[in-house]
Design an enzyme around this catalytic site. Structure first.
Site: not given
Ligand SMILES: N[C@H](CCC[C@H](N)C(=O)O)C(=O)O
Length: 262
Positions: A75, A201
């Site tokens: 993340c 994200c």
């Molecule tokens: N939900 C994503 C992980 C968190 C990604 C996101 N919150 C970031 O800031 O990179 C997954 O399961 O691939």
């Protein structure tokens, strides 16, 4: 009953529960508990939860869990927020520049006045299809370009792609990208494991910036507008047709701390 002390942080609106687990008292295998803590009605609320744990070489270890309770891939915004938390709590040796271990490897982080610049993994495989790009920036991302992200049904279109046959069984995150002027793009993201749109994200905007570079190769630094604020991504091409020195920069903000009895 037991009390859990936590901190809430947000990075461009992507929000996280952070727990200092250096004493190892929090069970990261308790999916039901993590999902409950992330629930915005019955728990604290968050897109994800992170445990800060010890590491023999680096300043700390980051473990990331999506709000569905499952331990997940990297993340980017979470990495920036746990870096800010580690600085604020005096966990790091040198607050200007330090390193931590995460699920996808070592990350360098630089902290200055509430802004965290986080080094992401190299990206050596970019699947460029006709109508989308698929790449892994620490998490898997499907990236497609649209004329107007404000008019895009991110939830339904993102969900359909995330659960499509192509991405079975693990699924993917889905990013919708709109070019503005020059090196500016707007990005909206449907996040796997949150199963909804998030306000930002981090690994998603990295994937979006690299995909935008493939269409506008004169730029290798992008200013990105997301629903929750602004982020910056820069990178360099490497010798294998991929990308190195990939950095994700933006705000990482303390929101509140508390204790929850469960
Ligand atoms: N939900 C994503 C992980 C968190 C990604 C996101 N919150 C970031 O800031 O990179 C997954 O399961 O691939």
């Amino acid at each position: 009953m037991k009390n859990i002390h936590f901190h809430k942080y947000q990075g461009a609106g992507n929000d996280f529960i952070i727990i200092d687990n250096r004493k190892g008292t929090f069970d990261g295998n308790d999916t039901t508990l993590i999902e409950h803590l992330c629930n915005r009605r019955f728990g604290i609320g968050g897109d994800g939860l992170m445990l800060l744990e010890d590491h023999p070489v680096h300043d700390f270890t980051m473990r990331y869990f999506n709000s569905d309770g499952g331990e997940a891939s990297m993340c980017g915004n979470g990495g920036r927020c746990i870096a800010a938390f580690a600085v604020h709590k005096g966990v790091v040796s040198n607050p200007d520049k330090f390193s931590f271990m995460a699920v996808d490897g070592e990350h360098l982080a630089e902290y200055k006045s509430g802004i965290v610049n986080l080094k992401m993994i190299d990206v050596n495989s970019v699947n460029k299809e006709n109508k989308f790009t698929y790449l892994n920036t620490g998490s898997p991302h499907h990236v497609c370009f649209v004329d107007d992200v404000a008019k895009t049904d991110v939830y339904n279109e993102g969900k359909n792609i995330r659960y499509s046959e192509r991405y079975q069984p693990d699924g993917t995150n889905v990013n919708f990208v709109q070019f503005k002027t020059g090196n500016e793009i707007k990005v909206r993201t449907y996040e796997r494991g949150v199963e909804d749109e998030t306000l930002a994200c981090g690994t998603g905007v990295v994937a979006s910036a690299i995909s935008a570079h493939l269409k506008k190769p004169s730029f290798s630094e992008f200013d990105i507008e997301v629903l929750g604020g602004k982020l910056k991504v820069c990178f360099e091409p490497n010798s294998e047709g991929g990308f190195k020195n990939v950095w994700l920069e933006g705000p990482a903000t303390f929101v509140f701390e508390g204790t929850i009895e469960i």
